[in-house]
Design an enzyme around this catalytic site. Structure first.
Site, PDB file in Angstrom:
ATOM      1  CG  ASP A 117      42.766  89.794  64.296  1.00  0.00           C
ATOM      2  OD1 ASP A 117      41.886  90.534  64.759  1.00  0.00           O
ATOM      3  OD2 ASP A 117      43.310  89.963  63.181  1.00  0.00           O
TER       4      ASP A 117
ATOM      5  CG  HIS B 127      39.184  90.421  69.878  1.00  0.00           C
ATOM      6  ND1 HIS B 127      40.067  90.122  68.866  1.00  0.00           N
ATOM      7  CD2 HIS B 127      38.175  89.517  69.753  1.00  0.00           C
ATOM      8  CE1 HIS B 127      39.620  89.094  68.169  1.00  0.00           C
ATOM      9  NE2 HIS B 127      38.471  88.708  68.694  1.00  0.00           N
TER      10      HIS B 127
END
Length: 512
Positions: free
Chosen positions: A487, A483
């Site tokens: 995204d 992450h």
């Protein structure tokens, strides 16, 4: 004649290194492939072997200097230096000097090249015992490194007269494993090694290895972090502390200074709870293999480093199964390999990675490195643990080429024949837990990659299609991603594109 010693290729995207340690000084005699120095990059430690025999000449790059790829490190002068050294070392090297004597001398069995940045191995199995006759190229023993198994063939025919490294012992790159003597008739008596060498070998088996000079970059990093060498476990040659060892110590929460800490250091692992004697008698304790230790360390490092999340979806495998059943016989006849599911998933992932390139990228310090190619890692289970052979440039391959590559790499993985190069450089990984019956799981990232796709078991389930309940072969898909650079939108988009391509494979032909 002067031979130049230059910086070798350091790895993908690595352009410079620091000279960590010189093992030779000007005037020393060197043999072909003898280690001259050690270079340290941001990711790996690289040993530089001698390209020719001779006498060490000028050292151009001193310890601590930063050098680029193909830069001049030193020179080797051919001639008298090697001869002088050979005379001085004659007692210790008599066996090796006579290895080419056709009348029957001694031949040393040495540890072969283990791969880039691999400096040691464990002796796994001896196939021969002292006194056995061997033929040239017959397998003598098997070594185990962090990633691969290496078989050691006999360099010549003869009788195995001495085994210097027993099963379970750790040996260094270019170390001596055993001695062969005479022709393969068992008539030659085992040669006696010089007393000094015998004592040295015995000491090496019982004493702790001497800790050498720490890498200059590691010293600087320890000073900046407020650590002393006793707080950092060195993984370099002879226990030297390298730069990445310091980074691991800092990440593990090493204290600023052992001198100001009164409490004892915490153990490396949580101690095992006491076991009743009647239970202990029925337990079996087996040492973890080096491969299993590496797998455990890398998986834990992945969890500690990446901001890992997993997103899920499901795919209707009807179209792929129908297409596969329709063409599987023609496919085998033309290409000589079966049409499996992995080529469809590989193609679908390559298609999706073009749209969501961050899933195919990696973090390097404060930079994001985008890859304009796909080197696909295909996780494979073996008797000794999970390995990930890499299919290079999978995005430019046909279905048949992918299937052939997967079959060949899988067979080599199961036989323990994969080389280090075949497991390096992957940009994305596919793991198929479905072959073991897994219905749902969360795969762990394979650093430094930013994405891994988990395949699972195909199971008939009732699905609502156009307002009607029908039975369809369904598979759950799981994408674990970093992450820090991927995204949620990108991760979900990637998985949806994979789902769409598998549910309608014609999209791959139309590049949709």
């Amino acid at each position: 004649m002067t031979t130049e010693v230059r910086v070798p290729t350091l790895g993908e995207s690595v352009t410079e290194a620091t000279v960590a340690t010189w093992f030779k000084k000007p005037g020393d005699a060197v043999q072909v492939d003898e280690m001259l120095c050690e270079l340290e990059t941001d990711k790996v430690t690289v040993e530089v072997p001698a390209p020719a025999a001779g006498t060490m000449g000028e050292i151009v790059a001193a310890e601590g200097d930063t050098v680029g790829v193909n830069a001049l490190l030193a020179t080797i002068e051919a001639g008298a230096g090697a001869q002088t050294s050979a005379k001085a070392d004659a007692p210790a090297k008599a066996a090796k000097e006579s290895s080419n004597d056709s009348s029957g001398g001694n031949v040393d069995v040495m540890v072969p090249t283990l791969g880039e940045s691999v400096t040691e191995a464990t002796v796994s199995t001896w196939f021969k015992k002292v006194g056995d006759n061997v033929s040239q190229d017959e397998m003598l023993c098997e070594l185990e490194t962090d990633k691969v198994s290496v078989e050691v063939p006999a360099p010549a025919a003869g009788t195995l007269t001495e085994i210097l490294a027993q099963e379970g012992e750790t040996v260094q790159a270019n170390g001596k494993l055993a001695v062969l003597s005479g022709a393969a008739d068992g008539a030659v008596e085992p040669a006696q090694r010089p007393a000094a060498e015998t004592a040295s070998s015995g000491d090496a088996k019982t004493a702790e290895p001497r800790k050498g000079e720490d890498a200059p970059s590691a010293k600087k990093a320890m000073a900046e972090a407020g650590l002393n060498p006793d707080q950092v476990k060195g993984t370099g040659r002879d226990g030297r502390v390298m730069k990445d060892d310091v980074a691991r110590a800092v990440a593990a929460g090493a204290t600023a200074s052992a001198a100001t800490t009164a409490a004892p250091a915490a153990p490396a692992a949580t101690p095992r709870a006491p076991v009743p004697a009647e239970d202990a008698a029925r337990e079996e304790r087996v040492k973890m293999t080096r491969l299993r230790q590496t797998i455990a360390r890398r998986l834990k490092d992945s969890q500690n480093t990446a901001a890992m999340l997993t997103t899920y979806n499901e795919v209707d495998m009807t179209a792929v199964m129908e297409l596969r059943n329709e063409y599987k016989e023609e496919f085998v006849k033309k290409h000589g390999v079966k049409l499996g599911f992995m080529s469809f998933f590989t193609k679908a992932c390559c298609h999706a990675l073009r749209e969501v390139p961050e899933v195919n990228a990696e973090i390097d310090g404060t930079d994001i490195v985008y890859k304009n190619f796909v080197h696909m890692g295909i996780a494979a289970g073996t008797p000794t643990g999970l390995v990930v052979p890499v299919i290079r440039d999978a995005d430019s391959m046909s279905f048949a080429t992918i299937e052939k590559a997967i079959a060949e790499k899988g067979a080599r993985a199961r036989d323990g024949k994969l080389s280090m190069a075949e497991m390096q450089g992957g940009t994305f990984t596919i793991s198929n837990g479905g072959v073991y019956g897994s219905l749902m799981s969360s795969p762990i990232l394979n650093p430094p990659q930013s994405g891994i796709l988990g395949m699972h078991k195909i199971q008939d389930r009732p699905m609502a299609i156009n307002g009607e309940v029908v039975i369809r072969p369904m598979m759950y898909l799981a994408l674990s991603y970093d992450h820090r650079i991927v995204d949620g939108k990108g991760a979900v988009t990637f998985l949806v594109r994979v789902k769409e391509a598998l549910e309608d494979p014609r999209r791959l032909l139309m590049d949709l």
